[in-house]
Scaffold this motif. Sequence first.
Motif, mmCIF file in Angstrom:
data_model
loop_
_atom_site.group_PDB
_atom_site.id
_atom_site.type_symbol
_atom_site.label_atom_id
_atom_site.label_comp_id
_atom_site.label_asym_id
_atom_site.label_seq_id
_atom_site.Cartn_x
_atom_site.Cartn_y
_atom_site.Cartn_z
ATOM 1 N N CYS A 10 0.837 -1.208 0.000
ATOM 2 C CA CYS A 10 0.000 0.000 0.000
ATOM 3 C C CYS A 10 0.868 1.252 0.000
ATOM 4 N N ALA A 11 0.254 2.352 -0.391
ATOM 5 C CA ALA A 11 0.954 3.635 -0.349
ATOM 6 C C ALA A 11 1.218 4.024 1.108
ATOM 7 N N TRP A 12 2.218 4.855 1.303
ATOM 8 C CA TRP A 12 2.521 5.359 2.643
ATOM 9 C C TRP A 12 1.430 6.320 3.083
ATOM 10 N N LEU A 13 1.059 6.240 4.341
ATOM 11 C CA LEU A 13 0.118 7.184 4.940
ATOM 12 C C LEU A 13 0.887 8.049 5.916
ATOM 13 N N GLU A 14 0.597 9.311 5.918
ATOM 14 C CA GLU A 14 1.215 10.202 6.890
ATOM 15 C C GLU A 14 0.135 10.762 7.796
#
Length: 126
Positions: A10-14
């Motif tokens: 998955c994409a990185w979450l910030e």
Amino acid sequence: MMRTRIEPDCAWLEFDLPGARAAIATTVEAFGRLVQQAPGRQYLQVPGMKWTGYDIILHVTAGVEGYLQYLNGVSDIGYDIGDTARSNQRFMDALGRPDLPELGRRLQAGYQTVLAKTEGRDALDE
């Protein structure tokens, strides 16, 4: 800001985990006080809904107390993700029918304990 991934591909979450934790603590404290001061169950009708406000508060409190069992090491708390309606009802029934001040206190205490037990954990820690 904290960076994490829910799943490896998955994409990185910030997100601001300390800020989110502080907001949860503040919100739950205020909501718990509101519940404790409610004039009575009869005033918690929700137009057009089968559940009352009391049922919703009971549901949230049951969920927090169920999650606390998990945090205390109970690996199977008896929640069937395939039958959430029945599982939710079982958890709610286990609470009995406490009055609103008691529900407000339990909700506050439950969230405070969750926050304390998860302090310093990464968002993906088990």
